[in-house]
Write a protein that holds these residues in place. Sequence first.
Motif, PDB file in Angstrom:
ATOM      1  N   VAL A  93       0.865  -1.185   0.000  1.00  0.00           N
ATOM      2  CA  VAL A  93       0.000   0.000   0.000  1.00  0.00           C
ATOM      3  C   VAL A  93       0.900   1.233   0.000  1.00  0.00           C
ATOM      4  N   HIS A  94       0.684   2.146  -0.942  1.00  0.00           N
ATOM      5  CA  HIS A  94       1.513   3.338  -1.041  1.00  0.00           C
ATOM      6  C   HIS A  94       1.126   4.354   0.030  1.00  0.00           C
ATOM      7  N   ALA A 117      -6.846  -2.993   0.241  1.00  0.00           N
ATOM      8  CA  ALA A 117      -6.196  -1.882  -0.470  1.00  0.00           C
ATOM      9  C   ALA A 117      -4.879  -2.272  -1.120  1.00  0.00           C
ATOM     10  N   THR A 118      -4.474  -3.525  -0.976  1.00  0.00           N
ATOM     11  CA  THR A 118      -3.182  -3.978  -1.506  1.00  0.00           C
ATOM     12  C   THR A 118      -3.090  -3.778  -3.018  1.00  0.00           C
ATOM     13  N   HIS A 119      -2.037  -3.099  -3.426  1.00  0.00           N
ATOM     14  CA  HIS A 119      -1.746  -2.847  -4.846  1.00  0.00           C
ATOM     15  C   HIS A 119      -2.909  -2.154  -5.570  1.00  0.00           C
ATOM     16  N   ARG A 120      -3.613  -1.300  -4.858  1.00  0.00           N
ATOM     17  CA  ARG A 120      -4.724  -0.553  -5.453  1.00  0.00           C
ATOM     18  C   ARG A 120      -4.293   0.889  -5.676  1.00  0.00           C
ATOM     19  N   SER A 121      -4.851   1.524  -6.689  1.00  0.00           N
ATOM     20  CA  SER A 121      -4.558   2.927  -6.980  1.00  0.00           C
ATOM     21  C   SER A 121      -5.308   3.831  -6.015  1.00  0.00           C
ATOM     22  N   GLU A 126     -10.162   5.170  -2.900  1.00  0.00           N
ATOM     23  CA  GLU A 126     -11.268   6.096  -2.648  1.00  0.00           C
ATOM     24  C   GLU A 126     -12.606   5.398  -2.850  1.00  0.00           C
ATOM     25  N   GLN A 127     -12.703   4.603  -3.920  1.00  0.00           N
ATOM     26  CA  GLN A 127     -13.940   3.876  -4.189  1.00  0.00           C
ATOM     27  C   GLN A 127     -14.198   2.831  -3.106  1.00  0.00           C
ATOM     28  N   LEU A 128     -13.149   2.145  -2.688  1.00  0.00           N
ATOM     29  CA  LEU A 128     -13.264   1.150  -1.622  1.00  0.00           C
ATOM     30  C   LEU A 128     -13.819   1.768  -0.349  1.00  0.00           C
TER      31      LEU A 128
END
Length: 329
Positions: A93-94, A117-121, A126-128
Amino acid sequence: MKNYSLTHLSDESLRRELSAAAATENEASANLLAHIAEFDFRKLYLPAAFPSMLAYCMGELRLSEDAAKKRIRVARMGRGCPAIFAALGDGRVHLSGLVLLATHLAPGNADELLTAATHRSMEDIEQLLAERFPKLDVPASAEPVGAEEGAARPPDMAVPGAESGSPGTVNLHARVSPRSAEAYAVQFTRSREADERFRRAQDLLGHQVATSDIAEVYDRAVKELLARLERTRCGATSRPRRAPRPAAGSRHVAADVRRAVWERDKGQCTYVSESGRRCEARRGLQYDHAREFARGGALSFFGARIGTKIMPVRSAEGSRAWGFESPRL
């Protein structure tokens, strides 16, 4: 002084070292945040003659105000949820994503949220969060804003990590922010001419759409634009017909070929890397021959008429390989 020129590296060495550098940066960031968390908890900035951790990060560590606020926010959450540091250090996660998650993270849900949220933009996170923690809809409004003042954000649309009164609470750029699984808040600034056109459209729709329903006017306008673009770019039509065969040597792509190729490839770039990854680009696509036109590539109008000799590929923003290295079907 260290020499940062890497022109001597081979492509493979550059790829390998770039991946290693990114991993090292992730580990260093997690280590920095862990130190900030403990330093802040012990209030060691006071003996150093700084009134706050923010002031210490800016004055002693030379971080910008925005960078310091983001790191302090995540660091404070990480002290209670160490899994945050691990997710950052592993590159799962960044940091920007963790800033968004920080408001909702707690020891009881940290593992589950970090996994989701792993490796998600940023957009995906935000959508999550909008799906799991829905917010009330933003009231529709159109207000004049002075150019020197910028465009104030609607409630709950401030820059993550920005404090009230900071420069981050003023937004001069367009933004789409998910509010729930089915609703989005949209913010942008339009010119006087654009405002006049919009209000004219509202007047013409007066018997069909309420004056306060700005979203419906935009939705109707976008539907009309989308239908026209799909006809032009994709050959979309409610009454498809077979196009006449073009003259020999023609570069023209018939509407039925454009339509079939677009449907076949789902409007996505067809380039596939050596590792088997397909390019995800959907913006700026163009149709190109599977075999370069200069080398004899031509449209196929016999047999598989869906266009096995032509496919959408990435436009000029990509490298030369986007058009010429697309996979043969």
